[in-house]
Design a protein around this motif. Structure first.
Motif, PDB file in Angstrom:
ATOM      1  N   HIS A  67       0.831  -1.194   0.000  1.00 14.61           N
ATOM      2  CA  HIS A  67       0.000   0.000   0.000  1.00 14.61           C
ATOM      3  C   HIS A  67       0.873   1.255   0.000  1.00 14.61           C
ATOM      4  CE1 HIS A  67      -3.135   2.835   1.480  1.00 14.61           C
ATOM      5  NE2 HIS A  67      -3.835   2.133   0.618  1.00 14.61           N
ATOM      6  N   THR A  69       1.218   4.114  -3.096  1.00 11.22           N
ATOM      7  CA  THR A  69       0.578   5.393  -2.809  1.00 11.22           C
ATOM      8  C   THR A  69       1.556   6.488  -2.395  1.00 11.22           C
ATOM      9  OG1 THR A  69       0.131   4.679  -0.550  1.00 11.22           O
ATOM     10  CG2 THR A  69      -1.645   4.411  -2.154  1.00 11.22           C
ATOM     11  N   SER A 114      -4.144  -2.449  -6.199  1.00 10.26           N
ATOM     12  CA  SER A 114      -4.443  -2.670  -4.785  1.00 10.26           C
ATOM     13  C   SER A 114      -5.623  -3.600  -4.553  1.00 10.26           C
ATOM     14  CB  SER A 114      -4.774  -1.349  -4.076  1.00 10.26           C
ATOM     15  OG  SER A 114      -3.950  -0.327  -4.476  1.00 10.26           O
ATOM     16  N   HIS A 152      -6.636  -5.651  -1.085  1.00 13.99           N
ATOM     17  CA  HIS A 152      -7.774  -5.305  -0.226  1.00 13.99           C
ATOM     18  C   HIS A 152      -8.703  -6.511  -0.090  1.00 13.99           C
ATOM     19  CE1 HIS A 152      -6.976  -1.111   0.547  1.00 13.99           C
ATOM     20  NE2 HIS A 152      -6.645  -0.952  -0.717  1.00 13.99           N
TER      21      HIS A 152
END
Ligand code: ZN
Length: 149
Positions: free
Chosen positions: A94, A98, A129, A133
């Motif tokens: 993550h 990001t 992602s 998730h």
């Protein structure tokens, strides 16, 4: 930079063409579905959790090359890992896709590091992602094997 970009292309193409662990797992004890409406990616993640260890993992779905390659790479990375280890990878991934800094540890992420390339394409971050998730959701889900019996 161009080297990473080439590697990125290579990994995405390879995993898209020959996705690892790409099948429905009949005896999964954890399962979650993920959907990215922005791109139309769908992914289902199947887990066999035993004593906090991911004994087996597979995925199924349809989507763009990035979501599929990301799911494929993810399944090959977290197989055999503990839930805690998988969550650490999830967080690192993550951060990788990001953050704009150079703080992440590319070495530890191995091939995942190529996904830092999606940073420049915000819409693609969701594609990359999505499988993670979904894995996260599957790990947190109650044991709810889908059974046809
Ligand atoms: Zn996508």
């Amino acid at each position: 930079m161009s080297e990473l970009r080439e590697l990125y292309q290579e990994v995405i193409l390879d995993h898209n063409k020959k996705p690892r662990n790409f099948h429905v797992m009949e005896d999964a004890n954890h399962h979650a579905d993920g959907h990215n409406p922005l791109c139309g990616d769908n992914v289902s993640v199947y887990l066999q959790l035993d004593n906090g260890i991911i004994q087996d993992i597979s995925f199924q779905g349809s989507g763009c090359a990035i979501s599929k390659a990301s799911a494929s790479l993810m399944t090959s990375l977290v197989k055999g890992k503990t839930i805690a280890e998988a969550e650490v990878l999830f967080n690192r991934f993550h951060d990788l896709v990001t953050s704009s800094g150079e703080t992440e540890d590319g070495e530890a992420l191995g091939k995942l590091a190529v996904f830092s390339g999606v940073r420049d394409y915000p819409a693609r971050v969701k594609c990359a992602s999505l499988p993670w998730h979904t894995l996260h959701a599957a790990l947190e889900s109650e044991a709810s094997a889908v059974s046809t019996e």
